[in-house]
Design an enzyme around this catalytic site. Sequence first.
Site, PDB file in Angstrom:
ATOM      1  N   GLY A  71       0.808  -1.212   0.000  1.00  0.00           N
ATOM      2  CA  GLY A  71       0.000   0.000   0.000  1.00  0.00           C
ATOM      3  C   GLY A  71       0.844   1.265   0.000  1.00  0.00           C
ATOM      4  O   GLY A  71       0.539   2.235  -0.712  1.00  0.00           O
ATOM      5  N   THR A  72       1.898   1.262   0.780  1.00  0.00           N
ATOM      6  CA  THR A  72       2.742   2.453   0.885  1.00  0.00           C
ATOM      7  C   THR A  72       3.303   2.832  -0.481  1.00  0.00           C
ATOM      8  O   THR A  72       3.262   4.006  -0.888  1.00  0.00           O
ATOM      9  CB  THR A  72       3.911   2.188   1.870  1.00  0.00           C
ATOM     10  OG1 THR A  72       3.348   1.817   3.129  1.00  0.00           O
ATOM     11  CG2 THR A  72       4.785   3.404   2.039  1.00  0.00           C
ATOM     12  N   GLN A 179      -7.512  -0.500   3.750  1.00  0.00           N
ATOM     13  CA  GLN A 179      -8.327  -1.180   4.769  1.00  0.00           C
ATOM     14  C   GLN A 179      -9.688  -1.610   4.228  1.00  0.00           C
ATOM     15  O   GLN A 179     -10.485  -2.170   4.976  1.00  0.00           O
ATOM     16  CB  GLN A 179      -8.525  -0.263   5.992  1.00  0.00           C
ATOM     17  CG  GLN A 179      -7.249   0.003   6.775  1.00  0.00           C
ATOM     18  CD  GLN A 179      -6.743  -1.202   7.573  1.00  0.00           C
ATOM     19  OE1 GLN A 179      -7.471  -2.149   7.822  1.00  0.00           O
ATOM     20  NE2 GLN A 179      -5.477  -1.156   7.966  1.00  0.00           N
ATOM     21  N   HIS A 201      -1.602  -7.941   2.493  1.00  0.00           N
ATOM     22  CA  HIS A 201      -1.526  -8.506   3.855  1.00  0.00           C
ATOM     23  C   HIS A 201      -2.672  -8.048   4.750  1.00  0.00           C
ATOM     24  O   HIS A 201      -2.815  -8.515   5.879  1.00  0.00           O
ATOM     25  CB  HIS A 201      -0.159  -8.244   4.499  1.00  0.00           C
ATOM     26  CG  HIS A 201       0.125  -6.847   4.934  1.00  0.00           C
ATOM     27  ND1 HIS A 201      -0.001  -6.452   6.251  1.00  0.00           N
ATOM     28  CD2 HIS A 201       0.544  -5.758   4.258  1.00  0.00           C
ATOM     29  CE1 HIS A 201       0.338  -5.168   6.354  1.00  0.00           C
ATOM     30  NE2 HIS A 201       0.678  -4.722   5.160  1.00  0.00           N
ATOM     31  N   CYS A 330      -1.509   7.400  26.297  1.00  0.00           N
ATOM     32  CA  CYS A 330      -1.736   8.160  27.514  1.00  0.00           C
ATOM     33  C   CYS A 330      -0.881   7.629  28.651  1.00  0.00           C
ATOM     34  O   CYS A 330      -0.567   8.351  29.577  1.00  0.00           O
ATOM     35  CB  CYS A 330      -3.193   8.097  27.901  1.00  0.00           C
ATOM     36  SG  CYS A 330      -3.678   6.427  28.103  1.00  0.00           S
TER      37      CYS A 330
HETATM   38  C1  PLP Z   1      -4.723   2.812   5.515  1.00  0.00           C
HETATM   39  C2  PLP Z   1      -3.373   2.248   5.240  1.00  0.00           C
HETATM   40  N1  PLP Z   1      -2.653   2.741   4.223  1.00  0.00           N
HETATM   41  C3  PLP Z   1      -1.440   2.247   3.918  1.00  0.00           C
HETATM   42  C4  PLP Z   1      -0.888   1.217   4.645  1.00  0.00           C
HETATM   43  C5  PLP Z   1       0.450   0.704   4.262  1.00  0.00           C
HETATM   44  O1  PLP Z   1       0.333  -0.515   3.558  1.00  0.00           O
HETATM   45  P1  PLP Z   1       1.590  -1.489   3.430  1.00  0.00           P
HETATM   46  O2  PLP Z   1       1.842  -2.054   4.774  1.00  0.00           O
HETATM   47  O3  PLP Z   1       1.165  -2.528   2.442  1.00  0.00           O
HETATM   48  O4  PLP Z   1       2.713  -0.668   2.903  1.00  0.00           O
HETATM   49  C6  PLP Z   1      -1.597   0.683   5.727  1.00  0.00           C
HETATM   50  C7  PLP Z   1      -1.002  -0.365   6.557  1.00  0.00           C
HETATM   51  O5  PLP Z   1      -0.946  -0.270   7.765  1.00  0.00           O
HETATM   52  C8  PLP Z   1      -2.880   1.201   6.035  1.00  0.00           C
HETATM   53  O6  PLP Z   1      -3.608   0.731   7.038  1.00  0.00           O
END
Ligand code: PLP
Length: 379
Positions: A71-72, A179, A201, A330
């Site tokens: 995703g990143t 998500q 994943h 917290c």
């Molecule tokens: C909303 C969202 N965007 C992007 C990512 C990043 O995805 P990845 O772990 O495949 O790089 C995540 C993962 O935690 C996520 O929850």
Amino acid sequence: MRTVYFDNAATTQIRDEVIDRMTEVMKINFGNPSSTHNYGRQSKSIIESCRKSVALHFNVSASEIVFTSGGTEADNLVLRSAVRDLGVEEIITTKIEHHAILHTIDELEKEFPILVKYVNLESDGHIDYSHLEQLLDSEKKKLVSLMHVNNEIGNKLDISRVASLCKQNNALFHSDTVQSVGHYQLDLEAIPIDFLAASAHKFHGPKGVGFAFVRKNSGIKGSIFGGAQERGYRAGTEAIHNIVGLDEALKLSYENLNTERSYILGIKDYFITQLREVLPDVVFNGSCSSPENSTYTLINVCLPIVPEKAAMLQFQLDLKGIACSKGSACQSGSSQNSHVLAEILNEANLQKPSVRFSFSTFNTKAEVDYTIGVLKEFV
Ligand SMILES: Cc1ncc(COP(=O)(O)O)c(C=O)c1O
């Protein structure tokens, strides 16, 4: 020791069928997809058939799916190229996006003369649609980047409404759907969205693979240079076993979508009811207790626990084998750990411990009972 995995928004268990298909490919189809011999051609054809089947789930063409490392990378690919290659001058987003979006935008701001505008949020973390409309009213070349399901609080965006608003206002629209892909059906022929990002994943596939949907003729270009893989969007020998894993995981997610959704929703509802019984003053952060406005896969709860006990909460949960995510820090007296909760909680609730419990088809109500039992000790 008993263990309970309630951290499915962080990552999910890989399904056995996915592991089996990946193993088979690793054993047999090891040819480099760029090689022109039989081994290479076979690998190439497996990748292209995965691309086709992934595309079918979203009602788009195979050429619009770009496999990435997750995703990143998909978020980076879209945002970076939108600014660099498409001449985007303004990015409209929120302060509660994932860091894959926010930190990428921070970097782009350093490199390009772009303007970043943040849509106001309602008290429950949903976007203020009239403010979005106001922000869209500009002559500049714009990209809107709003996530479909928030990974911390589970708020669900009305993605069709935003896509239409963007279209009406001549803005490009990217959504981080990390998500929601595999948990919600998205018909991208019906939703006028330009780009989205997904990650295997999060839907019982392997780590290190995801994809970007890039609408045909968008003009997006890659940021990783070298070979001509992924039509030049992303150079580097393809991780064929991961791509196959993604494809299988997505297929199973959508095949079982309705049954699994109602099963997981059952777990979530049960958790909410039980929690309200033992901790009547519990606060459900964002709109995570609303079935319409949040995902069925998670809750994020602010627990009315006295500070002396709160410091031990995370430790105790871990000690009892319960895996979940800290929603705010917290315990250390800081709200900085969650940029999302820092935006939506009031000072008093920020001082209390917030925890995210996220669910999958592998969870059971018995695990909820066990967790509630542990939380009871904090009353
Ligand atoms: C909303 C969202 N965007 C992007 C990512 C990043 O995805 P990845 O772990 O495949 O790089 C995540 C993962 O935690 C996520 O929850």
